[in-house]
Scaffold this active site. Structure first.
Site, PDB file in Angstrom:
ATOM      1  N   CYS A 305       0.881  -1.181   0.000  1.00  0.00           N
ATOM      2  CA  CYS A 305       0.000   0.000   0.000  1.00  0.00           C
ATOM      3  C   CYS A 305       0.913   1.222   0.000  1.00  0.00           C
ATOM      4  O   CYS A 305       1.086   1.874   1.033  1.00  0.00           O
ATOM      5  CB  CYS A 305      -0.927  -0.008   1.216  1.00  0.00           C
ATOM      6  SG  CYS A 305      -1.856  -1.551   1.429  1.00  0.00           S
ATOM      7  N   PRO A 308       1.391   7.574   0.109  1.00  0.00           N
ATOM      8  CA  PRO A 308       1.883   8.600  -0.835  1.00  0.00           C
ATOM      9  C   PRO A 308       3.350   8.459  -1.244  1.00  0.00           C
ATOM     10  O   PRO A 308       3.826   9.225  -2.065  1.00  0.00           O
ATOM     11  CB  PRO A 308       1.672   9.893  -0.049  1.00  0.00           C
ATOM     12  CG  PRO A 308       1.780   9.497   1.376  1.00  0.00           C
ATOM     13  CD  PRO A 308       1.217   8.125   1.480  1.00  0.00           C
ATOM     14  N   GLY A 310       6.472   8.024   0.908  1.00  0.00           N
ATOM     15  CA  GLY A 310       7.615   8.299   1.768  1.00  0.00           C
ATOM     16  C   GLY A 310       8.381   7.056   2.171  1.00  0.00           C
ATOM     17  O   GLY A 310       9.620   7.031   2.148  1.00  0.00           O
ATOM     18  N   LYS A 311       7.667   5.986   2.531  1.00  0.00           N
ATOM     19  CA  LYS A 311       8.319   4.747   2.964  1.00  0.00           C
ATOM     20  C   LYS A 311       9.018   4.060   1.793  1.00  0.00           C
ATOM     21  O   LYS A 311      10.108   3.490   1.948  1.00  0.00           O
ATOM     22  CB  LYS A 311       7.301   3.820   3.613  1.00  0.00           C
ATOM     23  CG  LYS A 311       6.674   4.388   4.894  1.00  0.00           C
ATOM     24  CD  LYS A 311       5.670   3.421   5.485  1.00  0.00           C
ATOM     25  CE  LYS A 311       5.026   3.981   6.753  1.00  0.00           C
ATOM     26  NZ  LYS A 311       4.158   5.155   6.468  1.00  0.00           N
ATOM     27  N   ASP A 328      -0.769   0.133  -5.228  1.00  0.00           N
ATOM     28  CA  ASP A 328      -1.837   0.842  -4.532  1.00  0.00           C
ATOM     29  C   ASP A 328      -3.144   0.599  -5.263  1.00  0.00           C
ATOM     30  O   ASP A 328      -3.159   0.353  -6.479  1.00  0.00           O
ATOM     31  CB  ASP A 328      -1.565   2.343  -4.434  1.00  0.00           C
ATOM     32  CG  ASP A 328      -2.257   2.963  -3.224  1.00  0.00           C
ATOM     33  OD1 ASP A 328      -1.626   3.063  -2.161  1.00  0.00           O
ATOM     34  OD2 ASP A 328      -3.438   3.318  -3.346  1.00  0.00           O
ATOM     35  N   ARG A 333      -3.896   7.950  -6.173  1.00  0.00           N
ATOM     36  CA  ARG A 333      -2.807   7.852  -5.195  1.00  0.00           C
ATOM     37  C   ARG A 333      -1.531   7.358  -5.857  1.00  0.00           C
ATOM     38  O   ARG A 333      -0.427   7.779  -5.510  1.00  0.00           O
ATOM     39  CB  ARG A 333      -3.217   6.913  -4.063  1.00  0.00           C
ATOM     40  CG  ARG A 333      -4.301   7.472  -3.158  1.00  0.00           C
ATOM     41  CD  ARG A 333      -4.842   6.428  -2.209  1.00  0.00           C
ATOM     42  NE  ARG A 333      -3.804   5.845  -1.373  1.00  0.00           N
ATOM     43  CZ  ARG A 333      -3.360   6.382  -0.239  1.00  0.00           C
ATOM     44  NH1 ARG A 333      -3.862   7.529   0.189  1.00  0.00           N
ATOM     45  NH2 ARG A 333      -2.421   5.784   0.466  1.00  0.00           N
ATOM     46  N   ASP A 379       1.801  -1.329   4.938  1.00  0.00           N
ATOM     47  CA  ASP A 379       1.308  -0.149   5.654  1.00  0.00           C
ATOM     48  C   ASP A 379      -0.140   0.068   5.242  1.00  0.00           C
ATOM     49  O   ASP A 379      -0.436   0.785   4.290  1.00  0.00           O
ATOM     50  CB  ASP A 379       2.178   1.068   5.309  1.00  0.00           C
ATOM     51  CG  ASP A 379       1.800   2.289   6.127  1.00  0.00           C
ATOM     52  OD1 ASP A 379       1.695   2.157   7.355  1.00  0.00           O
ATOM     53  OD2 ASP A 379       1.600   3.365   5.542  1.00  0.00           O
ATOM     54  N   CYS A 434      -1.113   3.773  11.349  1.00  0.00           N
ATOM     55  CA  CYS A 434      -0.944   5.023  12.084  1.00  0.00           C
ATOM     56  C   CYS A 434      -2.142   5.232  12.995  1.00  0.00           C
ATOM     57  O   CYS A 434      -2.770   6.285  13.005  1.00  0.00           O
ATOM     58  CB  CYS A 434      -0.738   6.207  11.145  1.00  0.00           C
ATOM     59  SG  CYS A 434      -1.887   6.297   9.772  1.00  0.00           S
TER      60      CYS A 434
END
Length: 510
Positions: A305, A308, A310-311, A328, A333, A379, A434
């Site tokens: 997933c 956006p 960053g990971k 995704d 996205r 994630d 999160c």
């Protein structure tokens, strides 16, 4: 003669319906709904600690700066250090030196081990919360314990499809009616013929009454209390929890943070001579899941997933990856993810796109390259606790998204279970959210482990990351006492306002 009359001007309140100031002032928005839900749920789970977490979530979160290795690396590092930022790599090295000298081993480390073994009674708290929520749901439809006519509401609202129990009750009622009718005929009781239905006027009225054992139109309704029931603790599958290998911090990965208590802002990224941006700003807790995945040279890695981005970008900044697949479910996205990669990867089209970096547009539950990945980052979509308290748009607590929100754990468990099947035997993944919710965290991990063992015979091992988090105690506030079984979690904390971020590392055996 004309008389002069006094004219009195009376002020009249302007009537504007739903747009009146006093109506708007008391109108609940999506963020208010999220906060009410968290106060009830997290207040029950975390007790007195929720007050400090709540204050941190309602305050702007803290960032870290990840230096772009494809730009002016040395100049960017010098600029960040001149502003007082500290390289996380150096903080980890200092923590290791303290451990070796014994400063941490007898104190903080010992407390951490005790906390790891401590039992934190989340089960009882969630059970009490479910009972309380069920009572609220019944009270919402039956406001009082007994109505004026003496009718007492049912103890539990039945909103699902007709069960065998309902059929038995209906059959019993029908039998009792037939018996009473037979008894009346045997006793030669005079029937009131004026109440008989004349066939010429139709018999439809006889079929209009339906026993009120279900509520019409609620077949697809999902109760709020059902959401919490996804959390389970009974283990009926092989469970092994063992320490993870020593954390190997990538040599070329440079991530900068300010010391705990310093909430200074980083300078915005600038364009480098190579045409890419100098550094990437992200929530400090978001660096931990890809960091603890510990990707190695030659491995094929999936970010299930990815948006956006960053990971995914962090894993590329290790300079270890031979191939990264970014997946995704939403095309919009995925387009944002492509844009991030174009801004930070030098010579993007010739060196990266379609070669070392592959984009996939799929639901992660439907990916079918089973047994083909060395490492996977999972994630998953979640309630995004900090976002829903700060932003109205795309808020999961919007009334029209209630069903979607309550079924989030089911979605998360489906993604994690399928990703475990995508791993090679001996491969590992990191599951992260999160959210502070035990249902979406340990509860989902438990559901997925149980599912893959029952349905596919896959056995796994949980990797205990507490040795790694002990090295990062100068940067983050982790869950203490440890109320987690399968993972670790960064808690929102005003002096170090990162997260929340839950992460669990799982290795596939067979």
């Amino acid at each position: 003669m004309l008389k002069i009359r006094n004219i009195c001007m009376l002020q009249r309140r302007w009537k504007s319906g739903k747009r009146r100031w006093n109506v708007l002032q008391h109108k609940k928005n999506n963020c208010d709904r999220a906060l009410d839900s968290f106060d009830d749920f997290y207040g029950s789970v975390y007790g007195g600690r929720w007050k400090n977490m709540r204050a941190a979530l309602l305050t702007e979160h803290k960032y870290v700066a990840m230096v772009n290795n494809f730009g002016d690396t040395e100049q960017t590092c010098s600029m960040l250090e001149m502003d007082g930022a500290i390289n996380i790599k150096s903080l980890i090295q200092l923590a290791r030196e303290r451990q070796e000298s014994g400063e941490v081993g007898g104190g903080e480390g010992g407390e951490l081990n005790l906390a790891t073994r401590a039992h934190y009674d989340i089960d009882g708290k969630l059970d009490a919360l479910v009972r309380k929520q069920e009572e609220r749901e019944v009270a919402a439809i039956y406001p009082s314990s007994a109505s004026e006519d003496g009718h007492v509401p049912p103890q539990q609202l039945k909103y699902d499809k007709e069960t065998k129990k309902d059929e038995l009750e209906t059959e019993t009622e029908s039998t009792e009616f037939k018996q009473s009718l037979t008894r009346a005929l045997e006793e030669d009781v005079q029937l009131d013929e004026s109440r008989l239905v004349d066939p010429q006027f139709g018999t439809g009225g006889l079929y209009e009454y339906v026993p009120a054992n279900r509520i019409k139109g609620m077949e697809d309704w999902v109760a709020e209390s059902e959401h919490y029931k996804y959390y389970q603790t009974n283990v009926d599958f092989p469970l092994i929890i063992e320490p993870d290998a020593t954390l190997q911090y990538p040599e070329h990965l440079a991530i900068y943070t300010y010391e705990m208590g310093n909430c200074a802002d980083f300078k915005p990224p600038r364009q480098c001579l190579t045409g890419v941006l100098s550094h990437f700003l992200m929530d400090g807790a978001s660096v931990l899941p890809p960091l603890f995945l510990q990707v190695q040279p030659g491995e094929r890695v999936l970010d299930a997933c990815a948006a956006p981005g960053g990971k995914s970008l962090l894993m590329l900044q290790t300079l270890h990856l031979d191939q990264l697949v970014c997946n995704d479910v939403q095309e919009s996205r995925l387009n944002k993810l492509r844009h991030v990669m174009q801004e930070y990867l030098f010579d993007y089209k010739q060196r990266w796109a379609g070669k070392r970096l592959i984009f996939s547009h799929n639901d992660a539950r439907n990916l079918d390259e089973y047994g083909s990945y060395d490492k996977i980052l999972v994630d998953v979509p979640c309630t995004t606790d900090r976002h829903v308290l700060m932003h109205q748009d795309n808020n999961i607590f919007k009334p029209t998204r209630i069903k979607e929100r309550l079924r989030i754990p089911e979605l998360q468990a489906g993604i994690l279970a399928n990703c475990l099947r995508l791993l090679k035997p001996g491969g590992s993944l990191v599951y992260s959210t999160c959210s502070l919710s035990p249902v979406q965290n340990d509860g989902v991990v438990h559901m997925a482990l149980q599912k893959v063992f029952t349905d596919h015979g896959i056995t796994t091992r949980i990797k205990d990351l507490s040795q790694h988090t002990a090295l990062l105690g100068d940067i983050y506030r982790f869950e203490q006492p440890k109320g987690l079984k399968y993972g670790q979690m960064v808690l929102p904390y005003l002096p170090a306002n990162f997260g929340p971020m839950y992460f669990s590392k799982i290795m596939r055996d067979t």
